[in-house]
Write a protein that holds these residues in place. Sequence first.
Motif, mmCIF file in Angstrom:
data_model
loop_
_atom_site.group_PDB
_atom_site.id
_atom_site.type_symbol
_atom_site.label_atom_id
_atom_site.label_comp_id
_atom_site.label_asym_id
_atom_site.label_seq_id
_atom_site.Cartn_x
_atom_site.Cartn_y
_atom_site.Cartn_z
ATOM 1 N N ARG A 200 0.826 -1.196 0.000
ATOM 2 C CA ARG A 200 0.000 0.000 0.000
ATOM 3 C C ARG A 200 0.866 1.254 0.000
ATOM 4 O O ARG A 200 2.091 1.176 0.138
ATOM 5 C CB ARG A 200 -0.948 0.001 1.201
ATOM 6 N N VAL A 201 0.224 2.399 -0.150
ATOM 7 C CA VAL A 201 0.934 3.674 -0.133
ATOM 8 C C VAL A 201 0.504 4.453 1.099
ATOM 9 O O VAL A 201 -0.517 4.159 1.725
ATOM 10 C CB VAL A 201 0.656 4.500 -1.401
ATOM 11 N N VAL A 202 1.299 5.469 1.431
ATOM 12 C CA VAL A 202 1.003 6.314 2.589
ATOM 13 C C VAL A 202 0.411 7.635 2.114
ATOM 14 O O VAL A 202 0.950 8.276 1.214
ATOM 15 C CB VAL A 202 2.278 6.587 3.409
ATOM 16 N N ALA A 203 -0.683 8.036 2.730
ATOM 17 C CA ALA A 203 -1.288 9.341 2.446
ATOM 18 C C ALA A 203 -1.222 10.190 3.714
ATOM 19 O O ALA A 203 -1.683 9.769 4.780
ATOM 20 C CB ALA A 203 -2.741 9.177 2.013
ATOM 21 N N LEU A 204 -0.615 11.375 3.595
ATOM 22 C CA LEU A 204 -0.614 12.326 4.697
ATOM 23 C C LEU A 204 -1.858 13.193 4.558
ATOM 24 O O LEU A 204 -2.013 13.928 3.585
ATOM 25 C CB LEU A 204 0.641 13.199 4.662
ATOM 26 N N VAL A 205 -2.750 13.080 5.523
ATOM 27 C CA VAL A 205 -4.038 13.782 5.487
ATOM 28 C C VAL A 205 -4.028 14.863 6.561
ATOM 29 O O VAL A 205 -3.834 14.573 7.741
ATOM 30 C CB VAL A 205 -5.199 12.804 5.734
ATOM 31 N N THR A 206 -4.252 16.106 6.150
ATOM 32 C CA THR A 206 -4.294 17.220 7.085
ATOM 33 C C THR A 206 -5.719 17.734 7.178
ATOM 34 O O THR A 206 -6.338 18.074 6.156
ATOM 35 C CB THR A 206 -3.365 18.360 6.637
ATOM 36 N N VAL A 207 -6.251 17.776 8.398
ATOM 37 C CA VAL A 207 -7.631 18.215 8.634
ATOM 38 C C VAL A 207 -7.656 19.163 9.831
ATOM 39 O O VAL A 207 -6.715 19.210 10.632
ATOM 40 C CB VAL A 207 -8.563 17.014 8.907
ATOM 41 N N ALA A 208 -8.754 19.915 9.954
ATOM 42 C CA ALA A 208 -8.873 20.872 11.057
ATOM 43 C C ALA A 208 -9.273 20.187 12.359
ATOM 44 O O ALA A 208 -8.887 20.625 13.452
ATOM 45 C CB ALA A 208 -9.884 21.962 10.702
ATOM 46 N N VAL A 209 -10.069 19.130 12.269
ATOM 47 C CA VAL A 209 -10.539 18.404 13.459
ATOM 48 C C VAL A 209 -10.375 16.912 13.205
ATOM 49 O O VAL A 209 -10.341 16.465 12.058
ATOM 50 C CB VAL A 209 -12.023 18.726 13.761
ATOM 51 N N PRO A 230 -4.264 -0.194 -1.927
ATOM 52 C CA PRO A 230 -4.647 0.224 -0.577
ATOM 53 C C PRO A 230 -3.825 1.415 -0.092
ATOM 54 O O PRO A 230 -2.669 1.589 -0.482
ATOM 55 C CB PRO A 230 -4.374 -1.027 0.266
ATOM 56 N N VAL A 231 -4.442 2.203 0.775
ATOM 57 C CA VAL A 231 -3.813 3.422 1.284
ATOM 58 C C VAL A 231 -3.821 3.400 2.811
ATOM 59 O O VAL A 231 -4.849 3.104 3.428
ATOM 60 C CB VAL A 231 -4.547 4.681 0.779
ATOM 61 N N HIS A 232 -2.661 3.719 3.399
ATOM 62 C CA HIS A 232 -2.579 3.892 4.857
ATOM 63 C C HIS A 232 -2.625 5.380 5.152
ATOM 64 O O HIS A 232 -1.856 6.163 4.596
ATOM 65 C CB HIS A 232 -1.279 3.287 5.400
ATOM 66 N N LEU A 233 -3.534 5.796 6.038
ATOM 67 C CA LEU A 233 -3.704 7.209 6.355
ATOM 68 C C LEU A 233 -2.849 7.617 7.550
ATOM 69 O O LEU A 233 -2.922 7.000 8.622
ATOM 70 C CB LEU A 233 -5.174 7.512 6.681
ATOM 71 N N ASN A 234 -2.044 8.652 7.375
ATOM 72 C CA ASN A 234 -1.392 9.348 8.482
ATOM 73 C C ASN A 234 -2.106 10.681 8.629
ATOM 74 O O ASN A 234 -2.047 11.523 7.724
ATOM 75 C CB ASN A 234 0.093 9.571 8.204
ATOM 76 N N ILE A 235 -2.811 10.856 9.743
ATOM 77 C CA ILE A 235 -3.684 12.022 9.893
ATOM 78 C C ILE A 235 -3.057 13.055 10.815
ATOM 79 O O ILE A 235 -2.700 12.761 11.963
ATOM 80 C CB ILE A 235 -5.068 11.600 10.406
ATOM 81 N N ASP A 236 -2.931 14.281 10.299
ATOM 82 C CA ASP A 236 -2.369 15.399 11.043
ATOM 83 C C ASP A 236 -3.482 16.417 11.265
ATOM 84 O O ASP A 236 -4.075 16.908 10.304
ATOM 85 C CB ASP A 236 -1.221 16.024 10.240
ATOM 86 N N VAL A 237 -3.781 16.711 12.525
ATOM 87 C CA VAL A 237 -4.828 17.688 12.851
ATOM 88 C C VAL A 237 -4.195 19.062 12.996
ATOM 89 O O VAL A 237 -3.314 19.265 13.840
ATOM 90 C CB VAL A 237 -5.572 17.298 14.136
ATOM 91 N N ASP A 238 -4.619 19.998 12.151
ATOM 92 C CA ASP A 238 -4.067 21.354 12.142
ATOM 93 C C ASP A 238 -5.221 22.353 12.033
ATOM 94 O O ASP A 238 -5.786 22.534 10.947
ATOM 95 C CB ASP A 238 -3.102 21.521 10.962
ATOM 96 N N PRO A 239 -5.596 23.010 13.129
ATOM 97 C CA PRO A 239 -6.723 23.957 13.095
ATOM 98 C C PRO A 239 -6.542 25.079 12.086
ATOM 99 O O PRO A 239 -7.529 25.690 11.647
ATOM 100 C CB PRO A 239 -6.752 24.512 14.527
ATOM 101 N N ALA A 240 -5.306 25.335 11.662
ATOM 102 C CA ALA A 240 -5.053 26.439 10.729
ATOM 103 C C ALA A 240 -5.686 26.200 9.361
ATOM 104 O O ALA A 240 -5.897 27.150 8.609
ATOM 105 C CB ALA A 240 -3.545 26.659 10.572
ATOM 106 N N VAL A 241 -6.004 24.945 9.031
ATOM 107 C CA VAL A 241 -6.613 24.700 7.706
ATOM 108 C C VAL A 241 -8.088 25.067 7.697
ATOM 109 O O VAL A 241 -8.707 25.104 6.635
ATOM 110 C CB VAL A 241 -6.425 23.235 7.255
ATOM 111 N N LEU A 242 -8.672 25.309 8.910
ATOM 112 C CA LEU A 242 -10.052 25.772 9.087
ATOM 113 C C LEU A 242 -11.102 24.714 8.769
ATOM 114 O O LEU A 242 -12.051 24.521 9.509
ATOM 115 C CB LEU A 242 -10.323 27.026 8.244
#
Length: 271
Positions: A200-209, A230-242
């Motif tokens: 699978r590949v890695v996806a860096l996902v940036t979200v506000a919440v 298939p994709v593995h999610l690495n989730i980064d929460v950053d309120p700056a993206v709104l």
Amino acid sequence: MSSATRQSNAAARERLEALTDNASVDVTALAADLLAVTGVLDHEVTLRRILTDPATEGQRKADLIGSLFGGKIGADAQDLLSGMVRSRWSAPRDLVDGIEQLAAYAEIIGADRAGALDEVEDELFRFGRVVAGSNELRSALTDTAAGNAAKAELVQRLLGGKAKPATTQLVASLVTQPRGRSLEGGLEDFSRLAAARRGRVVALVTVAVPLSDAQKDRLAAALARLAGRPVHLNIDVDPAVLGGVRVQIGDEIIEGTIANRMDGARQGLVS
């Protein structure tokens, strides 16, 4: 990476996977042996040139591995190294990089055997985010004036008993033998190796919440259709993206955040 080096790395990984299909193989010891050889070859320029010289017969190079490391590393590591020096490499440094990558992949195989690979992927990502958010910690782990023993001890204090053994060992190997890489870059390399183990590949996902489990599942399914695997999610929460979602898979970026749309609107007004 050249075609010759790419093929040699792929062949070495196939041999490692075939070897570790045998449950009796101690992958932790194997990884430690390969990492030790990496350290030696990293400092011995003449030796790695000899071991990658295309004019020298493969068996002679394999015999040299035996004379140098026989009795100092396990038979499994010696067999893998003998196969690697028989292969063609575009540059002497490529051989050392390949051995180091094989050591990391052995740790990842061990984590997969233990049913802990998903946790190792997540721990590597989270540790990278902790390092990125603390200049003090990053400096302590990358200080060239600090001894390797001190940096390994710091990793043990940070992760020992809290993270999976493979995670701790991978981070320790990176801070004690950075070999010109940034700490963040090395952690990303390990994450990609872990993902490759599962195809699978890695996806860096940036979200506000934070996303709910159902949202993660839907996003992973949508990205899998886009990526074709298939994709593995690495989730980064950053309120700056709104709001919205920003996704990065390799060099590809899918930008759908409110902050980005607002920036685009502002630029349109200015122009």
